[in-house]
Design a protein around this motif. Structure first.
Motif, PDB file in Angstrom:
ATOM      1  N   PHE A  91       0.999  -1.454   0.179  1.00 36.23           N
ATOM      2  CA  PHE A  91       0.099  -0.083  -0.429  1.00 36.23           C
ATOM      3  C   PHE A  91       0.645   1.148  -0.141  1.00 36.23           C
ATOM      4  CE2 PHE A  91      -3.411  -2.735   1.420  1.00 36.23           C
ATOM      5  CZ  PHE A  91      -4.086  -2.995   0.958  1.00 36.23           C
ATOM      6  N   LEU A  92       0.489   2.100  -0.626  1.00 39.32           N
ATOM      7  CA  LEU A  92       1.144   3.512  -1.125  1.00 39.32           C
ATOM      8  C   LEU A  92       0.327   4.215  -0.282  1.00 39.32           C
ATOM      9  CD1 LEU A  92       2.118   3.644  -4.616  1.00 39.32           C
ATOM     10  CD2 LEU A  92       3.892   2.679  -2.497  1.00 39.32           C
ATOM     11  N   SER A  93      -1.181   4.084   0.129  1.00 39.15           N
ATOM     12  CA  SER A  93      -1.849   4.764   0.924  1.00 39.15           C
ATOM     13  C   SER A  93      -2.899   3.796   1.169  1.00 39.15           C
ATOM     14  CB  SER A  93      -2.392   6.443  -0.065  1.00 39.15           C
ATOM     15  OG  SER A  93      -3.083   5.565  -1.129  1.00 39.15           O
ATOM     16  N   LEU A  94      -3.836   4.545   2.102  1.00 34.71           N
ATOM     17  CA  LEU A  94      -5.062   2.909   2.740  1.00 34.71           C
ATOM     18  C   LEU A  94      -5.635   4.071   4.056  1.00 34.71           C
ATOM     19  CD1 LEU A  94      -6.899   1.119   2.848  1.00 34.71           C
ATOM     20  CD2 LEU A  94      -5.194  -0.113   4.928  1.00 34.71           C
ATOM     21  N   ALA A  95      -6.826   4.947   3.493  1.00 35.98           N
ATOM     22  CA  ALA A  95      -7.694   5.625   4.352  1.00 35.98           C
ATOM     23  C   ALA A  95      -9.233   4.363   4.314  1.00 35.98           C
ATOM     24  CB  ALA A  95      -7.905   6.643   4.138  1.00 35.98           C
ATOM     25  N   GLU A 117      -4.562   3.066  -2.172  1.00 35.61           N
ATOM     26  CA  GLU A 117      -3.598   3.058  -4.158  1.00 35.61           C
ATOM     27  C   GLU A 117      -2.305   2.217  -3.382  1.00 35.61           C
ATOM     28  OE1 GLU A 117      -0.830   5.771  -6.685  1.00 35.61           O
ATOM     29  OE2 GLU A 117      -0.993   6.223  -4.939  1.00 35.61           O
ATOM     30  N   SER A 118      -2.022   1.268  -4.257  1.00 34.79           N
ATOM     31  CA  SER A 118      -0.999   0.303  -3.574  1.00 34.79           C
ATOM     32  C   SER A 118      -0.255  -0.043  -5.249  1.00 34.79           C
ATOM     33  CB  SER A 118      -1.700  -1.211  -4.032  1.00 34.79           C
ATOM     34  OG  SER A 118      -2.815  -1.188  -4.772  1.00 34.79           O
ATOM     35  N   GLU A 119       0.534  -0.260  -5.148  1.00 35.58           N
ATOM     36  CA  GLU A 119       1.956  -0.774  -6.277  1.00 35.58           C
ATOM     37  C   GLU A 119       2.142  -2.843  -6.522  1.00 35.58           C
ATOM     38  OE1 GLU A 119       6.185   0.437  -7.803  1.00 35.58           O
ATOM     39  OE2 GLU A 119       5.403   1.224  -5.572  1.00 35.58           O
ATOM     40  N   LYS A 126       0.978   0.528 -10.301  1.00 36.34           N
ATOM     41  CA  LYS A 126       0.268   1.298  -9.492  1.00 36.34           C
ATOM     42  C   LYS A 126      -1.007   1.431  -9.858  1.00 36.34           C
ATOM     43  CE  LYS A 126       3.803   4.718  -7.253  1.00 36.34           C
ATOM     44  NZ  LYS A 126       4.183   6.282  -7.576  1.00 36.34           N
ATOM     45  N   SER A 127      -2.767   0.900  -8.395  1.00 36.91           N
ATOM     46  CA  SER A 127      -4.068   1.143  -8.842  1.00 36.91           C
ATOM     47  C   SER A 127      -4.037   1.392  -7.687  1.00 36.91           C
ATOM     48  CB  SER A 127      -4.077  -0.149  -8.507  1.00 36.91           C
ATOM     49  OG  SER A 127      -3.539  -1.401  -8.171  1.00 36.91           O
ATOM     50  N   ALA A 128      -5.320   1.795  -7.815  1.00 39.83           N
ATOM     51  CA  ALA A 128      -6.182   2.474  -6.744  1.00 39.83           C
ATOM     52  C   ALA A 128      -7.420   2.005  -7.427  1.00 39.83           C
ATOM     53  CB  ALA A 128      -6.325   4.154  -7.414  1.00 39.83           C
TER      54      ALA A 128
END
Length: 154
Positions: A91-95, A117-119, A126-128
């Motif tokens: 995960f690049l970001s997770l909310a 957003e993950s990689e 990358k995908s959202a």
């Protein structure tokens, strides 16, 4: 001690305002101890996802876990933990946004909006993801355990 009308006005106004709040809008201090505990478990689960932490997942998930993905895959506890921690993506970001918790006895219904957003590790792609999530937590002893999870694409 002398109390006059001036000393009664502010408390009376405060109590009166509580009576006119819309349903579902309560002051932050109104959450129950169980709701607070579930909120902490949900946040710990999000942190475990972001860190791919197998030990945390094991502690937070019930043995009977049924974890369903937005693509229709359903995993038991062992499969979920293995796939969530296999290192194939990060995960690049997770909310978890707009989280709503409703405790009913020893069960808790949790709904939120997942934005991430993950990689992919092998190719760097990358995908959202943007999902609605439903979690069911169960109080087992003194702890809240994730019993089931379902997701729907927006």
């Amino acid at each position: 001690m002398n109390i006059d009308r001036r000393h009664l006005v502010l408390p009376a106004l405060a109590i009166g305002l509580l009576g006119v709040l819309p349903v579902g809008v309560l002051p932050a201090f109104a959450a129950s101890a169980d709701e607070d505990a579930v909120a902490k478990s949900v946040d710990a689960f999000r942190a475990a996802q972001a860190a791919a932490d197998a030990k945390a997942f094991d502690a937070l998930c019930a043995p009977e876990l049924s974890y369903s993905h937005s693509d229709g895959r359903v995993e038991d506890k062992a499969t979920f933990i293995a796939n969530a921690t296999n290192g194939k993506s990060k995960f690049l970001s997770l909310a978890y946004q707009d989280t709503k918790i409703h405790v009913v006895g020893t069960a808790a219904i949790v709904r939120f909006h997942w934005v991430a957003e993950s990689e992919s590790i092998p190719d760097g792609k990358k995908s959202a993801t943007n999902l609605h999530i439903l979690m069911n937590w169960q109080k087992q002893g003194a702890d809240w355990k994730l019993l089931s999870r379902a997701s729907t694409k927006l």
